[in-house]
Write an enzyme that holds these catalytic residues in place. Structure first.
Site, PDB file in Angstrom:
ATOM      1  N   LYS A 170     -29.550 -41.282 -56.509  1.00 22.59           N
ATOM      2  CA  LYS A 170     -29.959 -42.587 -55.993  1.00 22.59           C
ATOM      3  C   LYS A 170     -28.868 -43.201 -55.125  1.00 22.59           C
ATOM      4  O   LYS A 170     -27.687 -43.222 -55.501  1.00 22.59           O
ATOM      5  CB  LYS A 170     -30.301 -43.519 -57.160  1.00 22.59           C
ATOM      6  N   GLU A 224     -38.180 -42.060 -64.194  1.00 22.35           N
ATOM      7  CA  GLU A 224     -36.750 -42.308 -63.999  1.00 22.35           C
ATOM      8  C   GLU A 224     -36.015 -42.264 -65.341  1.00 22.35           C
ATOM      9  O   GLU A 224     -36.437 -42.876 -66.323  1.00 22.35           O
ATOM     10  CB  GLU A 224     -36.552 -43.686 -63.356  1.00 22.35           C
ATOM     11  N   CYS A 240     -36.944 -45.921 -58.110  1.00 22.58           N
ATOM     12  CA  CYS A 240     -37.173 -47.321 -58.487  1.00 22.58           C
ATOM     13  C   CYS A 240     -37.080 -48.262 -57.292  1.00 22.58           C
ATOM     14  O   CYS A 240     -37.902 -48.229 -56.387  1.00 22.58           O
ATOM     15  CB  CYS A 240     -36.188 -47.713 -59.596  1.00 22.58           C
TER      16      CYS A 240
END
Length: 515
Positions: A332, A266, A384
């Site tokens: 995301k 990430e 994440c």
């Protein structure tokens, strides 16, 4: 009278202390300890402790249980506050204390409602309690963007109840845990062996489910290289560290051009995508020349000034070379409160550095987005914290999906148990959906996870190293991938109907006897 009340006080204290201790015991069921029976013991203790208590006392016991569980289970969040919050120690401890107390309200609510709803013991524990726990857990996973961390089902990833994951998902395991715990607690209270029948039925279903091959291996495997850059968070965004970081990732990648897919973690690139198109174009060309694909996390800002946390693919990705912005990308959706967006930002940001962390003003991508392509394989990304949201991951999968991809940066959490719990959650996503999970992180825990939730390969934390693994692919879909939580919704509906019918029957019988 005074003597009676005084004699009760030590008993009440011991009950509350026992609740906190049993709540703390639950943490031993999760990674890195992974002693899965501890969750059963903890839940049984909670049900026994609230038995015959008033609703208010039951709530206090449930709250104490929650303090024990979340105090030991998520106290590691303090690491972020201590290292990056910029707050005095006392205030930091108060903040983590408030978080733990807030989370403890959920088991308190469970205990209060369970005792407030006056039902016969068997119906209360075996029908009402499991459904009530699911509803409250789901609420916790939704309210204020959701915090589904430490759902009890995760603790069973290495236990026999894990067989429920491909059938009903992680909350199906939670349901099984509550039924077994309630059955044992009921047995201990009424002292009748026949009360163990529900627990026996659940165990039989788990044993049968474990023998069913919900998905099949294709016989093919993919050679994956995951680069763990091990860049300290406090150095990551310094301008002087940009090119040393990029060159480090590039050098480690150059030694692994023979892999099918190379994965960076990430936000591995410490720059906005729009600022380094030439670097990305060169990296894309090198990957094409070596007949491989590269996946990396990178941040970007669009023309409207909105920031996004993205995953992009380069090289062999089905596109005709790289042009900004990357055509194969994912943004995301599920942002972390305070870490990636700050509610009431105008009020909170001036108060403390905690509310002004780097890159804490992101915008959301769509809830479901197309899979990204790499080397002809389809990957469903989750960045994440998103990997903790089972339904979002499930809905991202298609019949053509080959892998679940999760890029993360757990550097924030240091040497705490947080990254271990995060890996455990990723393992559950693999088991639920029958799809391998590729988990690439900055400092660990980087791992390749097989479709049965087993760790195929893993590298140590806090080392600059590359994980190489051959990861088998699968075909087919599990029942959970197809139907999600709908069978659990049906369970709750049917148990509610059963409670109404059974309690009405008992009420009618009582009325006829009184006449």
């Amino acid at each position: 009278m005074l003597n009676i009340e005084t004699s009760k006080r030590p008993q009440e204290f011991m009950r509350i202390f026992g609740a906190a201790f049993s709540g703390a015991l639950a943490t031993l069921a999760f990674a890195p300890y992974a002693f899965w029976p501890a969750m059963l013991v903890s839940l049984i203790a909670l049900l026994l402790l609230i038995h015959q208590q008033s609703p208010k006392r039951a709530a206090l016991i449930g709250f104490s249980w929650g303090l024990g569980q979340f105090g030991t289970g998520v106290g590691w969040v303090y690491v972020v506050i201590e290292k990056f919050g910029g707050l005095p120690t006392a205030i930091g401890l108060c903040l983590i204390g408030l978080l733990v107390m807030f989370l403890a309200l959920y088991p308190a609510l469970f205990a209060f409602i369970l005792r407030r709803t006056r039902l016969p013991l068997a119906l209360s524990y075996l029908l009402f309690a499991p459904s009530l726990w699911l509803l409250i857990d789901w609420f916790r996973g939704w309210f204020l963007t959701g915090f589904p961390w430490l759902w009890p089902g995760y603790s069973q990833i290495d236990g026999p109840l894990s067989a429920f994951a491909p059938l009903l998902g992680v909350q199906g395991i939670t349901l099984a845990l509550l039924i077994i715990s309630a059955s044992i607690a009921h047995t201990l209270i009424v002292r009748k062996v026949s009360a163990l029948l529900p627990a026996l039925v659940v165990a039989i279903v788990a044993a049968v489910s474990s023998q069913i091959p919900w998905v099949q291996e294709t016989g093919e495997s993919v050679d994956v290289a995951m680069v763990q850059g091990n860049v300290p968070q406090e150095l990551k965004w310094l301008p002087s560290q940009r090119w040393p970081t990029l060159l480090s990732y590039q050098d480690m990648t150059r030694q692994n051009w023979d892999a099918d897919i190379v994965i960076w973690p990430e936000a591995a690139i410490p720059a906005l995508e729009r600022d380094i198109p030439d670097f990305l174009a060169r990296l894309d060309s090198a990957a094409i020349n070596n007949d491989t694909a590269i996946i990396t996390g990178v941040l970007d800002q669009n023309q409207e000034g909105q920031f996004y946390n993205n995953v992009i693919t380069l090289g062999d990705n089905g596109m005709e070379g790289y042009d900004y912005p990357a055509q194969q990308s994912y943004s995301k959706h599920h942002l972390l409160v305070f870490g990636e967006f700050v509610p009431f930002a105008d009020i909170l940001r001036p108060l403390a550095p905690l509310f002004n962390l780097p890159m804490s003003s992101f915008s959301r991508g769509d809830y479901t987005q197309p899979n990204i392509s790499a080397k002809g394989y389809q990957l469903a990304p989750a960045i994440c914290y998103e990997i903790a949201f089972s339904d979002q991951v499930r809905q991202s999968l298609t019949p053509e999906s080959d892998f679940i991809l999760t890029l993360s940066n757990d550097t924030w959490f240091g040497t705490s148990i947080g990254p271990h719990q995060h890996l455990e959650i990723a393992r559950m996503r693999a088991l639920e959906n029958g799809k391998p999970v590729l988990r690439s992180t900055n400092t660990g825990l980087t791992a390749a996870i097989g479709y049965q939730g087993d760790v195929i390969a893993q590298i140590p934390q806090f080392e600059t190293i590359v994980l190489r693994a051959d990861v088998p692919t699968t075909q087919g879909q599990t029942p959970y991938t197809r139907f999600g939580d709908w069978p659990l919704y049906v369970w709750i509906l049917m148990s509610g109907i059963a409670l109404i019918v059974l309690t009405r029957g008992q009420t009618s019988s009582s009325d006829s006897k009184s006449q």
